[in-house]
Design a protein around this motif. Structure first.
Motif, PDB file in Angstrom:
ATOM      1  N   VAL A 413       0.837  -1.204   0.000  1.00 41.21           N
ATOM      2  CA  VAL A 413       0.000   0.000   0.000  1.00 41.21           C
ATOM      3  C   VAL A 413       0.868   1.248   0.000  1.00 41.21           C
ATOM      4  O   VAL A 413       0.620   2.206  -0.748  1.00 41.21           O
ATOM      5  N   ALA A 414       1.920   1.233   0.831  1.00 41.95           N
ATOM      6  CA  ALA A 414       2.777   2.417   0.961  1.00 41.95           C
ATOM      7  C   ALA A 414       3.546   2.721  -0.322  1.00 41.95           C
ATOM      8  O   ALA A 414       3.656   3.889  -0.726  1.00 41.95           O
ATOM      9  N   VAL A 415       4.091   1.695  -0.970  1.00 45.07           N
ATOM     10  CA  VAL A 415       4.933   1.952  -2.149  1.00 45.07           C
ATOM     11  C   VAL A 415       4.115   2.470  -3.326  1.00 45.07           C
ATOM     12  O   VAL A 415       4.677   3.060  -4.262  1.00 45.07           O
ATOM     13  N   GLN A 416       2.797   2.276  -3.303  1.00 45.30           N
ATOM     14  CA  GLN A 416       1.975   2.773  -4.401  1.00 45.30           C
ATOM     15  C   GLN A 416       1.682   4.267  -4.297  1.00 45.30           C
ATOM     16  O   GLN A 416       1.385   4.917  -5.312  1.00 45.30           O
ATOM     17  N   LEU A 417       1.761   4.811  -3.094  1.00 45.71           N
ATOM     18  CA  LEU A 417       1.372   6.206  -2.888  1.00 45.71           C
ATOM     19  C   LEU A 417       2.123   7.191  -3.782  1.00 45.71           C
ATOM     20  O   LEU A 417       1.513   8.105  -4.351  1.00 45.71           O
ATOM     21  N   PRO A 418       3.455   7.068  -3.954  1.00 48.42           N
ATOM     22  CA  PRO A 418       4.142   8.030  -4.823  1.00 48.42           C
ATOM     23  C   PRO A 418       3.733   7.927  -6.287  1.00 48.42           C
ATOM     24  O   PRO A 418       3.996   8.858  -7.060  1.00 48.42           O
ATOM     25  N   PHE A 419       3.105   6.831  -6.680  1.00 45.55           N
ATOM     26  CA  PHE A 419       2.726   6.619  -8.078  1.00 45.55           C
ATOM     27  C   PHE A 419       1.259   6.959  -8.344  1.00 45.55           C
ATOM     28  O   PHE A 419       0.809   6.837  -9.471  1.00 45.55           O
ATOM     29  N   MET A 420       0.520   7.363  -7.315  1.00 51.75           N
ATOM     30  CA  MET A 420      -0.924   7.546  -7.440  1.00 51.75           C
ATOM     31  C   MET A 420      -1.300   8.946  -7.892  1.00 51.75           C
ATOM     32  O   MET A 420      -0.625   9.928  -7.593  1.00 51.75           O
ATOM     33  N   VAL A 421      -2.439   9.015  -8.591  1.00 47.42           N
ATOM     34  CA  VAL A 421      -3.100  10.280  -8.902  1.00 47.42           C
ATOM     35  C   VAL A 421      -4.557  10.116  -8.491  1.00 47.42           C
ATOM     36  O   VAL A 421      -5.276   9.292  -9.061  1.00 47.42           O
ATOM     37  N   ILE A 422      -4.975  10.882  -7.489  1.00 48.45           N
ATOM     38  CA  ILE A 422      -6.345  10.789  -6.987  1.00 48.45           C
ATOM     39  C   ILE A 422      -7.062  12.086  -7.342  1.00 48.45           C
ATOM     40  O   ILE A 422      -7.140  13.019  -6.536  1.00 48.45           O
ATOM     41  N   GLY A 423      -7.533  12.161  -8.576  1.00 49.45           N
ATOM     42  CA  GLY A 423      -8.236  13.350  -9.044  1.00 49.45           C
ATOM     43  C   GLY A 423      -7.399  14.597  -8.859  1.00 49.45           C
ATOM     44  O   GLY A 423      -6.209  14.641  -9.196  1.00 49.45           O
ATOM     45  N   THR A 424      -8.010  15.630  -8.302  1.00 45.87           N
ATOM     46  CA  THR A 424      -7.297  16.881  -8.006  1.00 45.87           C
ATOM     47  C   THR A 424      -6.839  16.923  -6.550  1.00 45.87           C
ATOM     48  O   THR A 424      -6.192  17.882  -6.138  1.00 45.87           O
ATOM     49  N   ALA A 425      -7.182  15.870  -5.785  1.00 44.39           N
ATOM     50  CA  ALA A 425      -6.880  15.871  -4.360  1.00 44.39           C
ATOM     51  C   ALA A 425      -5.427  15.534  -4.057  1.00 44.39           C
ATOM     52  O   ALA A 425      -4.830  16.058  -3.103  1.00 44.39           O
ATOM     53  N   TYR A 426      -4.824  14.659  -4.866  1.00 42.35           N
ATOM     54  CA  TYR A 426      -3.458  14.204  -4.554  1.00 42.35           C
ATOM     55  C   TYR A 426      -2.775  13.703  -5.818  1.00 42.35           C
ATOM     56  O   TYR A 426      -3.379  12.979  -6.623  1.00 42.35           O
ATOM     57  N   THR A 427      -1.521  14.099  -5.979  1.00 38.91           N
ATOM     58  CA  THR A 427      -0.679  13.578  -7.052  1.00 38.91           C
ATOM     59  C   THR A 427       0.659  13.180  -6.439  1.00 38.91           C
ATOM     60  O   THR A 427       1.370  14.025  -5.878  1.00 38.91           O
TER      61      THR A 427
END
Length: 481
Positions: A413-427
């Motif tokens: 779960v943690a290693v995916q966070l830097p690769f995620m784009v959650i709409g306009t809320a988080y990149t």
């Protein structure tokens, strides 16, 4: 593999008595074709069309890019979905019960809770979109009336259980398939298609990968309950037939309605996808929406059924003597419907964007679990589990918490966070460097799968080595005369 029935097939009119208990061999029934129809028939629905429309509306892809991304994402994600489906005939228990074999009795509770929230979210999403689609062709019903109607039909199918859901899917395979073909012809052949429909410019890597991710998670999202619908299959069904029938049923059944959604998004880009569907099929829209809304109830029954079985699994973990049957399933499902209605009836206008963010978060929580489960089942234990230990208070040979699995999951779960784009809320920072491209699911799979395999095999070798050392010391002791 022969498709001859084994055991007695339950009548679709009879209420299923089993919940999470192992299905005895003499009660197994079904054919390989059932694995195709359950996934083909239930994927052709409004929510799949809305997901496909994201490709051309929210992500702005041209037709060729949207179609390619939809195909790649579904074919990739369906591999994992079908691998889980093949586990059902082997073990005869729901997927989340089997998860105790990887994470331990208490360790699995975290995963099961996430799955309950996930399918409750899907249930609410489908209620909203289904209610909206019904209201678009039956104005006097209204969106709220449509939501309540679909919720009632979903609850009824959940109460009746496994056999009715399968029978429902077999019928919808032919009905929904025929109406889907008619909708394609009506929207893109009978009605004129604008010249801009076939433009090739405007594709972007970020948009392309985002719809690949959305399509992949559509398939991977079935993983926590796919074997719930294969657990009654005869044990001799075999892994390959169960895999391929589930794979092609789910992938083809998803790709086609997503194509329709992407095309409608190009035809009427400024309209809500559900409203655009009714306008693009004007003249037959009542038939199209009515059939797809009936299909929605079948799919939502599956979401509700899984949420209920997962809740029973959690209760049984801490109260092993709790033996839930049809009555308990009905009561728990009714409680979930009440909660879902409370949310669905008050949903805001920005629900499509919220739904896309939900897909992204869903992918982040599912990928590490599916990696651990599949590696453990196919590469570590080769499907050899002691099913009776899943129901023991102490977890039996699997213990209360299998820390290597839990830790690998959390790392995933943690290693995916830097690769995620959650709409306009988080990149995530890495996603930002890649032009706001979300490849988190690839990172999760590539890291968790080998990490878990190496960890458990190393621990097994160490344990075996320690056992040999103890045995050698015992053998070296002088034996009594």
């Amino acid at each position: 593999m022969s498709e001859q029935l084994t055991g007695r097939r339950e009548s679709a009119a009879s209420i299923e008595s089993a919940t999470i208990q192992p299905i005895p061999l003499d009660q197994r029934h079904g054919t390989n074709r059932d694995m195709f129809t359950i996934w083909f028939g239930t994927n052709i629905m409004v929510l799949a069309i809305v997901t496909g429309a994201l490709a051309t509306t929210l992500f702005g892809q041209p037709a060729w890019s949207a179609a390619l991304a939809i195909v790649i994402g579904n074919l990739f994600g369906a591999v994992f979905m079908a691998l889980h489906s093949a586990q059902g005939p082997r073990l005869g228990v729901p997927q989340m019960v089997q998860t105790k074999g990887q994470f331990g009795s208490w360790g699995s509770v975290l995963i099961v809770l996430i799955v309950v929230c996930m399918y409750l979210g899907f249930f609410i999403s489908i209620l909203v979109f289904g209610g909206e689609s019904l209201a678009s062709v039956i104005p006097h019903l209204g969106q709220r009336g449509g939501i309540v109607l679909i919720a009632a039909a979903s609850l009824a199918a959940t109460v009746w259980g496994y056999a009715l859901i399968h029978a429902y899917a077999r019928i919808m395979t032919f009905v929904s398939g025929a109406v889907l073909l008619l909708a394609f012809v009506w929207a893109f052949v009978v009605n004129p298609v604008p010249v801009t429909f076939f433009q090739t410019s405007g594709a972007s890597l970020a948009g392309f990968m985002s719809i690949v991710s959305a399509s992949a998670v559509w398939q991977i999202a079935y993983a926590p309950y796919v074997s719930d619908y294969s657990r009654y299959m005869p044990a001799q069904t075999g892994a390959k037939p169960a895999f391929w029938m589930s794979y092609w049923g789910s992938s083809i059944g998803s790709i086609l309605p997503m194509f329709l959604g992407a095309g409608i998004g190009l035809l009427l880009p400024d309209l809500d996808p559900v409203v655009a569907l009714t306008k693009a099929t004007a003249g037959i829209s009542v038939l199209v929406v009515a059939v797809f809304s009936v299909g929605v109830a079948a799919t939502n029954a599956m979401n509700l059924y899984c949420s209920t079985l997962c809740t029973i699994t959690i209760v049984q973990t801490f109260a092993p003597r709790f033996t839930a049957r049809s009555r308990e399933r009905a009561l728990i499902a009714t409680g979930f419907v009440v909660v879902a209605l409370g949310v669905a009836l008050t949903a805001g206008d920005d629900f499509v964007a919220t739904y896309n963010n939900f897909l992204t978060l869903l992918l982040g929580s599912l990928v590490p679990w599916t990696a651990v489960n599949l590696v453990d089942f196919y590469l570590v234990r080769h499907g050899d589990y002691a099913v009776e230990d899943f129901f023991r208070r102490d977890g039996g040979r699997y213990g209360l918490v299998n820390w290597p699995a839990v830790i690998c999951y959390l790392i995933g779960v943690a290693v995916q966070l830097p690769f995620m784009v959650i709409g306009t809320a988080y990149t995530g920072p890495i996603a930002g460097l890649l032009g706001n491209t979300d490849i988190s699911f690839i990172a999760g799979l590539l890291i968790v799968s080998p990490l878990y395999y190496v960890t458990v095999t190393a621990l097994a070798r160490r344990k075996a080595g320690a056992g040999e050392a103890v045995a050698s010391v015992v053998d070296a002791q002088p034996q009594p005369e």
